[in-house]
Design a protein around this motif. Sequence first.
Motif, PDB file in Angstrom:
ATOM      1  N   TYR A  49      32.225  21.951  22.094  1.00 14.85           N
ATOM      2  CA  TYR A  49      30.993  21.288  21.662  1.00 14.85           C
ATOM      3  C   TYR A  49      30.141  22.209  20.799  1.00 14.85           C
ATOM      4  CZ  TYR A  49      32.407  18.193  25.410  1.00 14.85           C
ATOM      5  OH  TYR A  49      33.126  17.345  26.210  1.00 14.85           O
ATOM      6  N   THR A  50      29.405  21.601  19.867  1.00 18.66           N
ATOM      7  CA  THR A  50      28.539  22.396  18.995  1.00 18.66           C
ATOM      8  C   THR A  50      27.149  22.582  19.583  1.00 18.66           C
ATOM      9  OG1 THR A  50      27.909  20.394  17.788  1.00 18.66           O
ATOM     10  CG2 THR A  50      29.731  21.690  16.900  1.00 18.66           C
ATOM     11  N   LEU A  51      26.701  21.648  20.398  1.00 20.37           N
ATOM     12  CA  LEU A  51      25.381  21.743  21.011  1.00 20.37           C
ATOM     13  C   LEU A  51      25.519  21.488  22.505  1.00 20.37           C
ATOM     14  CD1 LEU A  51      22.303  21.967  20.599  1.00 20.37           C
ATOM     15  CD2 LEU A  51      22.262  19.495  20.372  1.00 20.37           C
ATOM     16  N   ILE A  52      24.956  22.390  23.296  1.00 15.28           N
ATOM     17  CA  ILE A  52      25.037  22.266  24.750  1.00 15.28           C
ATOM     18  C   ILE A  52      23.625  22.345  25.308  1.00 15.28           C
ATOM     19  CG2 ILE A  52      25.891  23.303  26.879  1.00 15.28           C
ATOM     20  CD1 ILE A  52      28.193  24.460  25.204  1.00 15.28           C
ATOM     21  N   GLY A  53      23.244  21.351  26.100  1.00 11.70           N
ATOM     22  CA  GLY A  53      21.938  21.353  26.755  1.00 11.70           C
ATOM     23  C   GLY A  53      22.114  21.608  28.244  1.00 11.70           C
ATOM     24  N   ILE A  54      21.226  22.433  28.784  1.00 15.24           N
ATOM     25  CA  ILE A  54      21.292  22.750  30.210  1.00 15.24           C
ATOM     26  C   ILE A  54      20.019  22.261  30.867  1.00 15.24           C
ATOM     27  CG2 ILE A  54      21.420  24.583  31.923  1.00 15.24           C
ATOM     28  CD1 ILE A  54      22.940  26.247  29.921  1.00 15.24           C
ATOM     29  N   GLU A  55      20.181  21.419  31.868  1.00 12.86           N
ATOM     30  CA  GLU A  55      19.042  20.887  32.596  1.00 12.86           C
ATOM     31  C   GLU A  55      18.652  21.866  33.698  1.00 12.86           C
ATOM     32  OE1 GLU A  55      17.801  16.776  34.925  1.00 12.86           O
ATOM     33  OE2 GLU A  55      19.805  17.020  34.098  1.00 12.86           O
ATOM     34  N   ASP A  56      17.357  22.045  33.870  1.00 19.07           N
ATOM     35  CA  ASP A  56      16.863  22.974  34.886  1.00 19.07           C
ATOM     36  C   ASP A  56      16.739  22.231  36.209  1.00 19.07           C
ATOM     37  OD1 ASP A  56      15.923  25.264  36.025  1.00 19.07           O
ATOM     38  OD2 ASP A  56      13.873  25.020  35.305  1.00 19.07           O
ATOM     39  N   ALA A  72      27.777  23.734  46.881  1.00 20.78           N
ATOM     40  CA  ALA A  72      26.933  24.263  45.808  1.00 20.78           C
ATOM     41  C   ALA A  72      26.791  25.777  45.908  1.00 20.78           C
ATOM     42  CB  ALA A  72      25.557  23.610  45.858  1.00 20.78           C
ATOM     43  N   HIS A  73      26.587  26.275  47.102  1.00 20.52           N
ATOM     44  CA  HIS A  73      26.425  27.713  47.255  1.00 20.52           C
ATOM     45  C   HIS A  73      27.753  28.448  47.090  1.00 20.52           C
ATOM     46  CE1 HIS A  73      22.226  27.637  48.176  1.00 20.52           C
ATOM     47  NE2 HIS A  73      22.417  26.703  49.092  1.00 20.52           N
ATOM     48  N   ASP A  74      28.845  27.809  47.474  1.00 18.21           N
ATOM     49  CA  ASP A  74      30.144  28.436  47.337  1.00 18.21           C
ATOM     50  C   ASP A  74      30.575  28.518  45.873  1.00 18.21           C
ATOM     51  OD1 ASP A  74      32.478  29.627  48.359  1.00 18.21           O
ATOM     52  OD2 ASP A  74      33.549  27.745  48.105  1.00 18.21           O
ATOM     53  N   ALA A  75      30.157  27.545  45.070  1.00 18.01           N
ATOM     54  CA  ALA A  75      30.563  27.516  43.671  1.00 18.01           C
ATOM     55  C   ALA A  75      29.850  28.563  42.832  1.00 18.01           C
ATOM     56  CB  ALA A  75      30.312  26.128  43.081  1.00 18.01           C
ATOM     57  N   GLY A  76      28.713  29.043  43.283  1.00 17.11           N
ATOM     58  CA  GLY A  76      27.974  30.034  42.501  1.00 17.11           C
ATOM     59  C   GLY A  76      27.418  29.423  41.233  1.00 17.11           C
ATOM     60  N   LEU A  77      26.726  28.328  41.340  1.00 17.57           N
ATOM     61  CA  LEU A  77      26.233  27.610  40.170  1.00 17.57           C
ATOM     62  C   LEU A  77      25.266  28.429  39.322  1.00 17.57           C
ATOM     63  CD1 LEU A  77      25.681  24.082  41.757  1.00 17.57           C
ATOM     64  CD2 LEU A  77      27.536  24.827  40.259  1.00 17.57           C
ATOM     65  N   ALA A  78      24.600  29.384  39.904  1.00 13.66           N
ATOM     66  CA  ALA A  78      23.657  30.205  39.145  1.00 13.66           C
ATOM     67  C   ALA A  78      24.385  31.043  38.087  1.00 13.66           C
ATOM     68  CB  ALA A  78      22.868  31.101  40.073  1.00 13.66           C
ATOM     69  N   ALA A  79      25.641  31.315  38.277  1.00  9.40           N
ATOM     70  CA  ALA A  79      26.402  32.107  37.317  1.00  9.40           C
ATOM     71  C   ALA A  79      26.669  31.328  36.028  1.00  9.40           C
ATOM     72  CB  ALA A  79      27.721  32.538  37.925  1.00  9.40           C
ATOM     73  N   PHE A  80      26.519  30.014  36.062  1.00  9.73           N
ATOM     74  CA  PHE A  80      26.775  29.188  34.888  1.00  9.73           C
ATOM     75  C   PHE A  80      25.725  29.417  33.810  1.00  9.73           C
ATOM     76  CE2 PHE A  80      26.374  25.112  32.601  1.00  9.73           C
ATOM     77  CZ  PHE A  80      27.643  25.058  32.062  1.00  9.73           C
ATOM     78  N   ARG A  81      24.514  29.686  34.231  1.00 10.82           N
ATOM     79  CA  ARG A  81      23.413  29.855  33.286  1.00 10.82           C
ATOM     80  C   ARG A  81      23.175  31.345  33.032  1.00 10.82           C
ATOM     81  NH1 ARG A  81      17.881  26.650  33.951  1.00 10.82           N
ATOM     82  NH2 ARG A  81      17.429  26.628  31.745  1.00 10.82           N
ATOM     83  N   PRO A  82      23.047  31.721  31.744  1.00 12.05           N
ATOM     84  CA  PRO A  82      22.857  33.155  31.428  1.00 12.05           C
ATOM     85  C   PRO A  82      21.510  33.684  31.896  1.00 12.05           C
ATOM     86  CG  PRO A  82      22.802  31.827  29.437  1.00 12.05           C
ATOM     87  CD  PRO A  82      23.091  30.915  30.566  1.00 12.05           C
TER      88      PRO A  82
END
Length: 82
Positions: A49-56, A72-82
């Motif tokens: 994709y050329t444009l990616i939006g991240i919802e807070d 959710a905690h096992d997946a480490g979702l916080a690592a997805f966002r820089p």
Amino acid sequence: IAQRRLARGRQGSRGGHEAARQVAQRHDHIANQRRDFWHKTTRELVDTYTLIGIEDLTLGYMKRNHHLALRAHDAGLAAFRP
């Protein structure tokens, strides 16, 4: 199993140190798997994709459901966002 072995072991003993080392290795292995998964996933998204939006979002809504909270905690979702 390794954590149970560590908990049952005697503190300061040679076996206790070995059990602690094994637990640390297991945790490092799991952390590396998570980092690898998120790196491959985000790389694929960027290449596609050329444009990616991240919802807070907060994970508060997932705490209500025990199974979602664990996932959710096992997946480490916080690592997805820089």
